[in-house]
Motif scaffolding. Structure first.
Motif, PDB file in Angstrom:
ATOM      1  N   GLU A 142       0.836  -1.207   0.000  1.00  0.00           N
ATOM      2  CA  GLU A 142       0.000   0.000   0.000  1.00  0.00           C
ATOM      3  C   GLU A 142       0.870   1.257   0.000  1.00  0.00           C
ATOM      4  OE1 GLU A 142      -3.994  -0.437   2.370  1.00  0.00           O
ATOM      5  OE2 GLU A 142      -2.466  -1.599   3.433  1.00  0.00           O
ATOM      6  N   VAL A 143       1.954   1.226   0.783  1.00  0.00           N
ATOM      7  CA  VAL A 143       2.888   2.354   0.813  1.00  0.00           C
ATOM      8  C   VAL A 143       3.536   2.516  -0.563  1.00  0.00           C
ATOM      9  CG1 VAL A 143       5.024   3.245   1.839  1.00  0.00           C
ATOM     10  CG2 VAL A 143       3.300   2.157   3.296  1.00  0.00           C
ATOM     11  N   VAL A 144       3.921   1.409  -1.173  1.00  0.00           N
ATOM     12  CA  VAL A 144       4.537   1.429  -2.506  1.00  0.00           C
ATOM     13  C   VAL A 144       3.560   2.001  -3.534  1.00  0.00           C
ATOM     14  CG1 VAL A 144       5.418  -0.031  -4.375  1.00  0.00           C
ATOM     15  CG2 VAL A 144       6.172  -0.418  -2.011  1.00  0.00           C
ATOM     16  N   ASP A 145       2.276   1.615  -3.433  1.00  0.00           N
ATOM     17  CA  ASP A 145       1.264   2.137  -4.366  1.00  0.00           C
ATOM     18  C   ASP A 145       1.165   3.649  -4.270  1.00  0.00           C
ATOM     19  OD1 ASP A 145       0.738  -0.462  -5.165  1.00  0.00           O
ATOM     20  OD2 ASP A 145      -1.070  -0.671  -3.933  1.00  0.00           O
ATOM     21  N   VAL A 146       1.225   4.174  -3.049  1.00  0.00           N
ATOM     22  CA  VAL A 146       1.173   5.629  -2.856  1.00  0.00           C
ATOM     23  C   VAL A 146       2.430   6.269  -3.449  1.00  0.00           C
ATOM     24  CG1 VAL A 146       1.136   7.495  -1.157  1.00  0.00           C
ATOM     25  CG2 VAL A 146      -0.307   5.476  -0.826  1.00  0.00           C
ATOM     26  N   MET A 147       3.592   5.654  -3.219  1.00  0.00           N
ATOM     27  CA  MET A 147       4.829   6.202  -3.775  1.00  0.00           C
ATOM     28  C   MET A 147       4.788   6.208  -5.300  1.00  0.00           C
ATOM     29  SD  MET A 147       7.808   4.810  -1.231  1.00  0.00           S
ATOM     30  CE  MET A 147       8.022   5.581   0.374  1.00  0.00           C
ATOM     31  N   GLU A 148       4.166   5.194  -5.873  1.00  0.00           N
ATOM     32  CA  GLU A 148       4.039   5.163  -7.329  1.00  0.00           C
ATOM     33  C   GLU A 148       3.131   6.301  -7.806  1.00  0.00           C
ATOM     34  OE1 GLU A 148       2.515   2.293 -10.939  1.00  0.00           O
ATOM     35  OE2 GLU A 148       3.134   1.353  -9.055  1.00  0.00           O
ATOM     36  N   ALA A 149       2.065   6.575  -7.047  1.00  0.00           N
ATOM     37  CA  ALA A 149       1.188   7.699  -7.394  1.00  0.00           C
ATOM     38  C   ALA A 149       1.966   9.015  -7.304  1.00  0.00           C
ATOM     39  CB  ALA A 149      -0.027   7.720  -6.476  1.00  0.00           C
ATOM     40  N   PHE A 150       2.825   9.145  -6.278  1.00  0.00           N
ATOM     41  CA  PHE A 150       3.644  10.352  -6.162  1.00  0.00           C
ATOM     42  C   PHE A 150       4.631  10.473  -7.324  1.00  0.00           C
ATOM     43  CE2 PHE A 150       2.746  10.600  -1.422  1.00  0.00           C
ATOM     44  CZ  PHE A 150       2.026  11.788  -1.521  1.00  0.00           C
ATOM     45  N   GLN A 151       5.074   9.345  -7.872  1.00  0.00           N
ATOM     46  CA  GLN A 151       5.973   9.400  -9.022  1.00  0.00           C
ATOM     47  C   GLN A 151       5.285  10.077 -10.207  1.00  0.00           C
ATOM     48  OE1 GLN A 151       7.679   5.554  -9.961  1.00  0.00           O
ATOM     49  NE2 GLN A 151       8.343   5.227  -7.841  1.00  0.00           N
ATOM     50  N   HIS A 152       3.961   9.904 -10.303  1.00  0.00           N
ATOM     51  CA  HIS A 152       3.211  10.547 -11.383  1.00  0.00           C
ATOM     52  C   HIS A 152       3.058  12.047 -11.154  1.00  0.00           C
ATOM     53  CE1 HIS A 152       2.212   6.384 -12.365  1.00  0.00           C
ATOM     54  NE2 HIS A 152       1.917   6.839 -13.567  1.00  0.00           N
ATOM     55  N   CYS A 153       3.274  12.487  -9.912  1.00  0.00           N
ATOM     56  CA  CYS A 153       3.217  13.921  -9.588  1.00  0.00           C
ATOM     57  C   CYS A 153       4.583  14.577  -9.723  1.00  0.00           C
ATOM     58  CB  CYS A 153       2.740  14.111  -8.141  1.00  0.00           C
ATOM     59  SG  CYS A 153       1.173  13.338  -7.751  1.00  0.00           S
ATOM     60  N   ASP A 154       5.639  13.784  -9.696  1.00  0.00           N
ATOM     61  CA  ASP A 154       7.014  14.284  -9.635  1.00  0.00           C
ATOM     62  C   ASP A 154       7.478  14.751 -11.010  1.00  0.00           C
ATOM     63  OD1 ASP A 154       9.737  14.707  -9.246  1.00  0.00           O
ATOM     64  OD2 ASP A 154       9.950  12.990  -7.897  1.00  0.00           O
ATOM     65  N   PRO A 155       7.681  16.059 -11.187  1.00  0.00           N
ATOM     66  CA  PRO A 155       8.088  16.557 -12.515  1.00  0.00           C
ATOM     67  C   PRO A 155       9.469  16.076 -12.943  1.00  0.00           C
ATOM     68  CG  PRO A 155       8.205  18.312 -10.881  1.00  0.00           C
ATOM     69  CD  PRO A 155       7.580  17.132 -10.199  1.00  0.00           C
ATOM     70  N   TYR A 156      10.315  15.702 -11.995  1.00  0.00           N
ATOM     71  CA  TYR A 156      11.664  15.227 -12.344  1.00  0.00           C
ATOM     72  C   TYR A 156      11.630  13.850 -12.989  1.00  0.00           C
ATOM     73  CZ  TYR A 156      13.371  19.158  -9.640  1.00  0.00           C
ATOM     74  OH  TYR A 156      13.607  20.422  -9.176  1.00  0.00           O
ATOM     75  N   LEU A 157      10.618  13.060 -12.668  1.00  0.00           N
ATOM     76  CA  LEU A 157      10.540  11.709 -13.239  1.00  0.00           C
ATOM     77  C   LEU A 157       9.862  11.724 -14.597  1.00  0.00           C
ATOM     78  CD1 LEU A 157       9.673   9.524 -10.124  1.00  0.00           C
ATOM     79  CD2 LEU A 157      11.900  10.007 -11.124  1.00  0.00           C
ATOM     80  N   ASN A 158       8.962  12.701 -14.810  1.00  0.00           N
ATOM     81  CA  ASN A 158       8.316  12.862 -16.110  1.00  0.00           C
ATOM     82  C   ASN A 158       7.701  11.555 -16.613  1.00  0.00           C
ATOM     83  OD1 ASN A 158       7.460  14.403 -18.231  1.00  0.00           O
ATOM     84  ND2 ASN A 158       9.367  14.210 -19.394  1.00  0.00           N
ATOM     85  N   ARG A 159       6.908  10.910 -15.756  1.00  0.00           N
ATOM     86  CA  ARG A 159       6.269   9.639 -16.140  1.00  0.00           C
ATOM     87  C   ARG A 159       5.228   9.884 -17.220  1.00  0.00           C
ATOM     88  NH1 ARG A 159       6.136   5.177 -11.848  1.00  0.00           N
ATOM     89  NH2 ARG A 159       4.603   4.362 -13.290  1.00  0.00           N
ATOM     90  N   LYS A 160       5.281   9.087 -18.279  1.00  0.00           N
ATOM     91  CA  LYS A 160       4.364   9.263 -19.411  1.00  0.00           C
ATOM     92  C   LYS A 160       3.095   8.423 -19.246  1.00  0.00           C
ATOM     93  CE  LYS A 160       7.145  11.926 -21.761  1.00  0.00           C
ATOM     94  NZ  LYS A 160       6.910  13.369 -21.720  1.00  0.00           N
ATOM     95  N   ASP A 161       3.211   7.282 -18.524  1.00  0.00           N
ATOM     96  CA  ASP A 161       2.027   6.441 -18.338  1.00  0.00           C
ATOM     97  C   ASP A 161       1.044   7.158 -17.415  1.00  0.00           C
ATOM     98  OD1 ASP A 161       4.095   6.054 -16.416  1.00  0.00           O
ATOM     99  OD2 ASP A 161       2.917   4.422 -15.552  1.00  0.00           O
ATOM    100  N   GLU A 162      -0.222   7.043 -17.751  1.00  0.00           N
ATOM    101  CA  GLU A 162      -1.238   7.787 -17.015  1.00  0.00           C
ATOM    102  C   GLU A 162      -1.776   6.945 -15.864  1.00  0.00           C
ATOM    103  OE1 GLU A 162      -5.332  10.186 -18.039  1.00  0.00           O
ATOM    104  OE2 GLU A 162      -3.903   9.768 -19.635  1.00  0.00           O
ATOM    105  N   MET A 163      -2.089   7.613 -14.775  1.00  0.00           N
ATOM    106  CA  MET A 163      -2.664   6.944 -13.612  1.00  0.00           C
ATOM    107  C   MET A 163      -3.881   7.750 -13.182  1.00  0.00           C
ATOM    108  SD  MET A 163      -0.648   5.960 -10.117  1.00  0.00           S
ATOM    109  CE  MET A 163      -1.382   4.923  -8.868  1.00  0.00           C
ATOM    110  N   LYS A 164      -5.004   7.079 -12.941  1.00  0.00           N
ATOM    111  CA  LYS A 164      -6.227   7.769 -12.558  1.00  0.00           C
ATOM    112  C   LYS A 164      -6.756   7.182 -11.262  1.00  0.00           C
ATOM    113  CE  LYS A 164      -7.702   9.005 -17.213  1.00  0.00           C
ATOM    114  NZ  LYS A 164      -8.718   8.865 -18.252  1.00  0.00           N
ATOM    115  N   GLY A 165      -7.694   7.914 -10.659  1.00  0.00           N
ATOM    116  CA  GLY A 165      -8.360   7.418  -9.460  1.00  0.00           C
ATOM    117  C   GLY A 165      -8.202   8.348  -8.273  1.00  0.00           C
ATOM    118  N   ASN A 166      -8.889   7.976  -7.188  1.00  0.00           N
ATOM    119  CA  ASN A 166      -8.882   8.796  -5.972  1.00  0.00           C
ATOM    120  C   ASN A 166      -7.487   8.938  -5.383  1.00  0.00           C
ATOM    121  OD1 ASN A 166     -11.677   9.281  -5.908  1.00  0.00           O
ATOM    122  ND2 ASN A 166     -12.037   7.254  -5.029  1.00  0.00           N
ATOM    123  N   LEU A 167      -6.697   7.856  -5.468  1.00  0.00           N
ATOM    124  CA  LEU A 167      -5.365   7.884  -4.866  1.00  0.00           C
ATOM    125  C   LEU A 167      -4.478   8.937  -5.520  1.00  0.00           C
ATOM    126  CD1 LEU A 167      -3.247   6.872  -2.921  1.00  0.00           C
ATOM    127  CD2 LEU A 167      -2.698   5.040  -4.546  1.00  0.00           C
TER     128      LEU A 167
END
Length: 199
Positions: A142-167
């Motif tokens: 669960e902690v890892v899932d949240v960290m992955e969601a934060f990776q989608h917010c992190d401009p330095y990582l520039n993740r291209k894959d999209e993530m949706k949902g409440n989290l």
């Protein structure tokens, strides 16, 4: 701002303090300030209350129980029916969605740890992830899932894959609050929030 705690006062974000805050709809910081005033007997009114209840915990408990029993007295619920309430600090301690126990304050703690790790170490096997999950009574995944969601917010990582949902929406809100602030501001707040999980 972190205030020095007089002896005998619960930490600002201890579970008991937060529960009382939610019950009274008074922010933990304000309650903590009031408790410091009581500890220092700062006003004549506080001195009087201390004289009446300070050495008589049973009398204090009876008075508190009576006040709690008066909740809703005189049809208060009907009086406020239809009135929109706007929560402020309360949202910090309530689940981000119906299907999870994750709260924004937990996301703050995870974000603080996020900035201490590298993406390759954001896995369930990492000791820091396991320790944080154990403290918050979550599964490491669960902690890892949240960290992955934060990776989608992190401009330095520039993740291209999209993530949706409440989290991810909740993580975006926390990122906007702390992602670009001074690291010590987040670290200080996260350190105080840890008191919530200590018994």
């Amino acid at each position: 701002m972190y205030l020095q705690k007089p002896t005998g006062i619960k930490p600002m974000y201890s579970k008991a303090m937060v529960d009382l805050s939610l019950e009274l709809h008074i922010a933990p910081q304000q309650l903590f300030n009031k408790m410091c005033q009581i500890a220092n007997l700062e006003t004549p009114r506080i001195e009087h209350i201390w004289e009446v209840y300070g050495q008589n915990p049973r009398k204090l408990k009876r008075a508190v129980n009576l006040l709690r029993e008066m909740w809703g007295f005189n049809n208060a619920l009907e009086f406020y029916e239809g009135v929109e309430t706007i929560e402020s600090f309360e949202k910090e301690f309530k689940p981000i969605a119906d299907d999870t126990t994750l709260t924004p304050m937990m996301l703050v703690l995870i974000l603080d740890e996020y900035f201490r790790l590298t993406p390759i170490t954001m896995v369930p096997e990492t000791p820091e992830v396991q320790a944080l999950a154990k403290m918050m009574r979550l599964k490491p995944q669960e902690v890892v899932d949240v960290m992955e969601a934060f990776q989608h917010c992190d401009p330095y990582l520039n993740r291209k894959d999209e993530m949706k949902g409440n989290l991810v929406l909740a993580c975006q809100q926390v990122w906007r609050r702390f992602g670009n602030s001074e690291p010590q501001e987040l670290a200080s707040y996260a350190e105080q929030l840890k008191d919530y999980f200590e018994h």
